[in-house]
Structure formats: C-alpha cells, structure tokens
Motif scaffolding. Structure first.
Motif, PDB file in Angstrom:
ATOM      1  N   THR A   9       0.841  -1.206   0.086  1.00  0.00           N
ATOM      2  CA  THR A   9       0.012   0.011  -0.117  1.00  0.00           C
ATOM      3  C   THR A   9       0.923   1.421  -0.055  1.00  0.00           C
ATOM      4  OG1 THR A   9      -0.145  -0.231   2.373  1.00  0.00           O
ATOM      5  CG2 THR A   9      -2.056  -0.932   1.095  1.00  0.00           C
ATOM      6  N   ILE A  10       2.099   1.174   0.624  1.00  0.00           N
ATOM      7  CA  ILE A  10       2.634   2.551   0.566  1.00  0.00           C
ATOM      8  C   ILE A  10       3.377   2.878  -0.487  1.00  0.00           C
ATOM      9  CG2 ILE A  10       4.923   1.108   1.316  1.00  0.00           C
ATOM     10  CD1 ILE A  10       4.279   4.614   2.550  1.00  0.00           C
ATOM     11  N   LEU A  11       3.363   1.775  -1.434  1.00  0.00           N
ATOM     12  CA  LEU A  11       4.059   2.111  -2.883  1.00  0.00           C
ATOM     13  C   LEU A  11       3.034   3.010  -3.644  1.00  0.00           C
ATOM     14  CD1 LEU A  11       5.833  -0.895  -4.123  1.00  0.00           C
ATOM     15  CD2 LEU A  11       6.715   0.828  -3.129  1.00  0.00           C
ATOM     16  N   GLU A  12       1.707   2.724  -3.530  1.00  0.00           N
ATOM     17  CA  GLU A  12       0.676   3.767  -4.322  1.00  0.00           C
ATOM     18  C   GLU A  12       1.102   5.078  -3.854  1.00  0.00           C
ATOM     19  OE1 GLU A  12      -3.284   2.559  -4.915  1.00  0.00           O
ATOM     20  OE2 GLU A  12      -4.002   4.301  -4.301  1.00  0.00           O
ATOM     21  N   VAL A  13       0.934   5.286  -2.546  1.00  0.00           N
ATOM     22  CA  VAL A  13       1.375   6.551  -2.051  1.00  0.00           C
ATOM     23  C   VAL A  13       2.680   7.329  -2.289  1.00  0.00           C
ATOM     24  CG1 VAL A  13       1.431   7.955   0.258  1.00  0.00           C
ATOM     25  CG2 VAL A  13       0.009   6.174   0.039  1.00  0.00           C
ATOM     26  N   LEU A  14       3.721   6.544  -2.365  1.00  0.00           N
ATOM     27  CA  LEU A  14       4.963   7.126  -3.014  1.00  0.00           C
ATOM     28  C   LEU A  14       4.812   7.575  -4.395  1.00  0.00           C
ATOM     29  CD1 LEU A  14       7.555   4.960  -0.929  1.00  0.00           C
ATOM     30  CD2 LEU A  14       6.405   6.949  -0.135  1.00  0.00           C
ATOM     31  N   GLN A  15       4.492   6.625  -5.304  1.00  0.00           N
ATOM     32  CA  GLN A  15       4.338   6.769  -6.788  1.00  0.00           C
ATOM     33  C   GLN A  15       3.283   8.035  -6.965  1.00  0.00           C
ATOM     34  OE1 GLN A  15       3.835   2.922  -9.004  1.00  0.00           O
ATOM     35  NE2 GLN A  15       3.838   2.151  -6.933  1.00  0.00           N
ATOM     36  N   PHE A  16       2.018   8.307  -6.397  1.00  0.00           N
ATOM     37  CA  PHE A  16       1.241   9.321  -6.505  1.00  0.00           C
ATOM     38  C   PHE A  16       2.067  10.620  -6.243  1.00  0.00           C
ATOM     39  CE2 PHE A  16      -2.503  11.819  -5.474  1.00  0.00           C
ATOM     40  CZ  PHE A  16      -3.417  11.662  -6.313  1.00  0.00           C
ATOM     41  N   GLU A  17       3.014  10.613  -5.361  1.00  0.00           N
ATOM     42  CA  GLU A  17       3.492  12.058  -5.101  1.00  0.00           C
ATOM     43  C   GLU A  17       4.627  12.115  -6.200  1.00  0.00           C
ATOM     44  OE1 GLU A  17       3.281  11.836  -0.181  1.00  0.00           O
ATOM     45  OE2 GLU A  17       5.358  11.502  -0.956  1.00  0.00           O
ATOM     46  N   ASP A  18       5.680  11.077  -6.203  1.00  0.00           N
ATOM     47  CA  ASP A  18       6.553  11.218  -7.315  1.00  0.00           C
ATOM     48  C   ASP A  18       6.355  11.198  -8.790  1.00  0.00           C
ATOM     49  OD1 ASP A  18       8.253  10.715  -5.005  1.00  0.00           O
ATOM     50  OD2 ASP A  18       8.676   8.759  -5.411  1.00  0.00           O
ATOM     51  N   LEU A  19       5.049  11.087  -9.095  1.00  0.00           N
ATOM     52  CA  LEU A  19       4.522  11.394 -10.293  1.00  0.00           C
ATOM     53  C   LEU A  19       3.920  12.702 -10.593  1.00  0.00           C
ATOM     54  CD1 LEU A  19       3.058   7.691 -11.153  1.00  0.00           C
ATOM     55  CD2 LEU A  19       4.980   8.801 -12.540  1.00  0.00           C
ATOM     56  N   GLY A  20       3.918  13.451  -9.549  1.00  0.00           N
ATOM     57  CA  GLY A  20       3.395  14.864  -9.350  1.00  0.00           C
ATOM     58  C   GLY A  20       1.883  15.097  -9.114  1.00  0.00           C
ATOM     59  N   PHE A  21       1.209  14.012  -8.542  1.00  0.00           N
ATOM     60  CA  PHE A  21      -0.153  14.261  -8.449  1.00  0.00           C
ATOM     61  C   PHE A  21      -0.454  14.685  -7.211  1.00  0.00           C
ATOM     62  CE2 PHE A  21      -0.187  10.120 -11.112  1.00  0.00           C
ATOM     63  CZ  PHE A  21      -0.452  10.938 -12.219  1.00  0.00           C
ATOM     64  N   ALA A  22       0.423  14.811  -5.995  1.00  0.00           N
ATOM     65  CA  ALA A  22       0.531  15.419  -4.920  1.00  0.00           C
ATOM     66  C   ALA A  22       1.846  16.135  -4.406  1.00  0.00           C
ATOM     67  CB  ALA A  22      -0.094  14.544  -3.919  1.00  0.00           C
ATOM     68  N   GLU A  23       1.899  17.036  -3.577  1.00  0.00           N
ATOM     69  CA  GLU A  23       3.046  17.373  -3.110  1.00  0.00           C
ATOM     70  C   GLU A  23       3.490  16.170  -2.204  1.00  0.00           C
ATOM     71  OE1 GLU A  23       4.700  20.373  -3.649  1.00  0.00           O
ATOM     72  OE2 GLU A  23       2.933  20.649  -5.096  1.00  0.00           O
ATOM     73  N   LYS A  24       4.773  16.462  -1.990  1.00  0.00           N
ATOM     74  CA  LYS A  24       5.758  15.338  -1.134  1.00  0.00           C
ATOM     75  C   LYS A  24       5.072  15.453   0.279  1.00  0.00           C
ATOM     76  CE  LYS A  24       8.491  12.117  -0.294  1.00  0.00           C
ATOM     77  NZ  LYS A  24       8.220  11.000  -1.026  1.00  0.00           N
ATOM     78  N   GLY A  25       4.720  14.362   0.627  1.00  0.00           N
ATOM     79  CA  GLY A  25       4.114  14.276   2.087  1.00  0.00           C
ATOM     80  C   GLY A  25       2.532  14.519   2.367  1.00  0.00           C
ATOM     81  N   GLU A  26       1.918  14.553   1.282  1.00  0.00           N
ATOM     82  CA  GLU A  26       0.492  14.825   0.967  1.00  0.00           C
ATOM     83  C   GLU A  26      -0.064  13.624   0.456  1.00  0.00           C
ATOM     84  OE1 GLU A  26      -1.192  17.355   2.669  1.00  0.00           O
ATOM     85  OE2 GLU A  26       0.766  17.787   3.375  1.00  0.00           O
ATOM     86  N   GLY A  27       0.610  12.575  -0.382  1.00  0.00           N
ATOM     87  CA  GLY A  27       0.088  11.698  -1.124  1.00  0.00           C
ATOM     88  C   GLY A  27      -0.991  10.822  -0.282  1.00  0.00           C
ATOM     89  N   TRP A  28      -0.739  10.618   1.138  1.00  0.00           N
ATOM     90  CA  TRP A  28      -1.475   9.717   1.924  1.00  0.00           C
ATOM     91  C   TRP A  28      -2.762  10.233   2.026  1.00  0.00           C
ATOM     92  CZ3 TRP A  28      -3.725  11.638   6.164  1.00  0.00           C
ATOM     93  CH2 TRP A  28      -3.277  12.911   6.881  1.00  0.00           C
ATOM     94  N   ARG A  29      -3.092  11.535   1.782  1.00  0.00           N
ATOM     95  CA  ARG A  29      -4.192  12.189   1.902  1.00  0.00           C
ATOM     96  C   ARG A  29      -5.410  11.626   0.870  1.00  0.00           C
ATOM     97  NH1 ARG A  29      -4.008  16.178   5.719  1.00  0.00           N
ATOM     98  NH2 ARG A  29      -1.990  16.861   6.190  1.00  0.00           N
TER      99      ARG A  29
END
Length: 389
Positions: free
Chosen positions: A291-311
């Motif tokens: 599950t953590i990988l979805e959050v990290l990729q969501f941020e690293d692909l520019g869909f959310a700011e770093k540290g905000e993908g979990w939201r």
C-alpha cells in the motif's frame, strides 16, 4: 515492415486472463492471453513480426526456459523474432517499452507483447525468496526481502509526514472495492478498515492486507503503426509517452528512502514525450505491491506534494468518483501480481478505460498513465496511453 517515421504507435487489441491460482503452466497462460489478444484484433499468429514475452522467473519458478520460442510455436507466429524481457517485477512495463521501440523504429509492423508468470505452486517462503534474489547480494545475505523494505519505508513515511496508519488501510480498502468489479481479479471481495488494521503483521507497521498476493496469470497487447491501426480496430489507443529509469541497487544508499527516484525520472520523461503534465492524466494504474508504494508513486509522479499523498485515498480523491481515479482494476493488491504480467495488465486497464470499455469500472478518461515498479524502485517504466481522437 516500414521505414522509421514520426508516426505514433497504436495499441489495437488487449487481453487478460483470469488472475489467481491457475492449473496451467506459464506456457499455457501465455498462449491463453496471446490467442485472446490476436482474436481481439481479428488476426492470426502469422501476422506477428515481433513477439516479446515479459517474464521475471519462469526458470526459477518452474524450470521452464525458452518460453518466447515456445509461444511463437503455440500461437502459429513462426518465423517472428522473439525475445524475453526480464526487468524483475517491472518486466511488463519494460516489455511495453521494447514493443513500442520495435514498432516506432520501423523494425516491426505488428508486435505482440505477452506478459505472464506462474507462481502459486510454490510456497510463500519460496516465492518470496525468488523475488528477494533481485536485491543486492549484501542485503540478500542478511535476509532482506521486499516486504521488509516496505515496512521500513512505511514506518519512515508515517513518522516523517505525521500520516495516520489508517491512511494506508484506505488504499487497500479502495483497491479491493475496485477489484469487486473486475471479473479477472484474484480477490473480488470488499474489505473495511478494521479488517485491514487487524490482519496479521507481516512487516510492522504493514499487515497482511497491505500486501499483494502471489498470483498466476497473463496479459497481452498488440502494437502497430498508427497508419495501420484501422486494419485491426475501429477504435484504438496510442502510446504518447513511455520511459524507463533506474535507481540505486542498494536501497539504503538513497538520500530519501521515501522518494522513488526512478519513478520521478521515468515519469518526467514520459510526460515530456507525451507533451503532457500530471494535470492531464484522467486515470492511473500504480504499482501497489504494498500500500505504501501507491502513496509514494502518487507523489513522485506529481499528483500530490511530497508528504501529502497519503491524503488522496482518505479524502476519496483516488476513488472511481474522485478527481484522479487510481487502480480502477483493483491494482496489484486485489487483481493480483503475476510478476511479468502485472505491467502489461496495468496497460490493459488503461487501454480499456480510455476507450470506454471498462464496464462497471469505467471512469471519464481520455488520458491514462501506468507506472510499473521493479524491486523497491530499482527500475521503473511509466507509460502514457491516450484514446486516438
């Protein structure tokens, strides 16, 4: 065959087998998806110039090598050129890149890509050991596995960004809900937060429902020059962007273990090639092996700011009715993760979404992105598919 041109590469057919515990061996699974894909395009095997097989470990899992040549025989594709694409758990994405290159270069007028893996006949410990062999020998010697990396990274992320543990459970809940509507998914049962949070610990703080299953299955795509697409399909998609990248082999050498550099780099290159930015993406398939990988990729692909993908999952942003649906297929988490097939199956989902063929999973999408991760971000391929309009 045609000369190299600037024309786009089209995906004109796609298929996916049932994922889960299958009786057939990898050769059977590959043939099943390959035949279905050719049938979708209304052609026989002898139309294929290049045949690529994405597979990580047929030799290790079942002692079967030479599978591309065997598949060419089984599909009646002789004398097509064949090759096996192995890039660990991102073999499927790497296969898309290779298949795209074969058509874009003019070397092939018709390329069939089939990804597959047979895993469930091995115990969990045996399968985990095969997958762990991709780690650095020093890490492997100390018993490091990908689940242990996931647990360490999840702990670091939750602490660094003050994210609640429940936010990872929300990813699992969402993806299982999507898998209910995917007839080919391994698990088609919804789960709730409580079930995820009370499941057995695997690599603290991650629990059983934070991990994808061990899976058998196969998926396929047929690629041709866009100028020939109408010969195979009334509607088709184009690969507008595709790029791959690598990161350090030794995970602890990374400056920030919660940033997947190969995702950042491959995503940036794919966006540039497609002349798109993250805001243009309507739907995404991300590699949620954990599950953590979805959050990290969501941020690293520019869909959310770093540290905000979990939201994103917690706020419903990545649900099917959210502003950026993620893993409408159920993701690896629910659909399953037959290593070599996963990246191809991600693209199959995006292909169906942008063409409006995803049935009850359908969202409003013209542009889709698939991110296929090898190891713990050691190698990554990002692909952007768009409906041809």
């Amino acid at each position: 065959m045609h000369d190299q041109t600037d024309e786009r590469v089209a995906v004109v057919a796609a298929s996916m087998t049932q994922f889960g515990e299958r009786d057939g061996w990898v050769r059977d699974l590959l043939a099943e998806a390959g035949q279905a894909c050719l049938a979708d395009a209304g052609v026989s095997g002898d139309a294929v110039d290049h045949l690529y097989v994405s597979n990580m470990a047929s030799g290790e899992f079942e002692g079967q090598t030479g599978i591309p040549n065997a598949l060419a025989h089984d599909l009646g594709a002789v004398p097509a050129y064949t090759a096996r694409i192995d890039q660990t758990s991102s073999s499927g994405g790497a296969g898309i890149y290779a298949a795209w290159q074969s058509v874009a270069s003019g070397a092939s007028d018709c390329t069939l890509l089939v990804g597959g893996e047979k895993m469930t006949h091995r115990t969990t410990a045996e399968a985990t050991d095969v997958i762990a062999s991709l780690t650095h020998p020093v890490e492997y010697k100390h018993g490091v596995t990908l689940p242990s990396f996931a647990g360490l990274t999840a702990r670091a992320y939750l602490k660094t960004y003050d994210a609640p543990r429940e936010s990872l459970a929300d990813v699992a809940v969402k993806n299982h809900a999507n898998g209910v509507d995917n007839p080919n998914a391994q698990f088609r049962e919804a789960v709730d937060r409580e079930t995820v949070l009370e499941s057995p610990i695997v690599a603290d703080p991650l629990r059983l429902y934070d991990f994808c299953p061990i899976t058998d299955g196969s998926a396929a795509l047929l690629l041709v020059p866009e100028s020939r697409a109408a010969e195979f399909a009334d509607e088709y998609a184009v690969i507008s962007g595709v790029a791959g990248a690598t990161d350090t082999h030794v995970v602890h050498e990374r400056a920030d273990p919660t940033t997947m550099g190969a995702v950042v780099d491959s995503g940036a290159a794919a966006y540039e090639m497609a002349d798109r930015d993250p805001e243009a993406v309507d739907v995404a398939e991300l590699h949620d092996m954990f599950t953590i990988l979805e959050v990290l990729q969501f941020e690293d692909l520019g869909f959310a700011e770093k540290g905000e993908g979990w939201r994103a999952a917690a706020d419903g942003r990545t649900a099917r009715d959210g502003d950026l649906p993620v893993n409408t297929s159920g993701g690896l988490k629910s659909k399953g993760h037959p290593l070599g097939a996963s990246g191809v199956a991600q693209a199959v989902e995006i292909y169906e979404q942008v063409l409006g063929e995803a049935g009850p999973r359908q969202v409003d999408a013209d542009v889709g992105l698939a991110c296929n991760v090898g190891g713990f971000g050691n190698c990554v391929t990002t692909t952007i598919l768009e409906a041809a309009r």
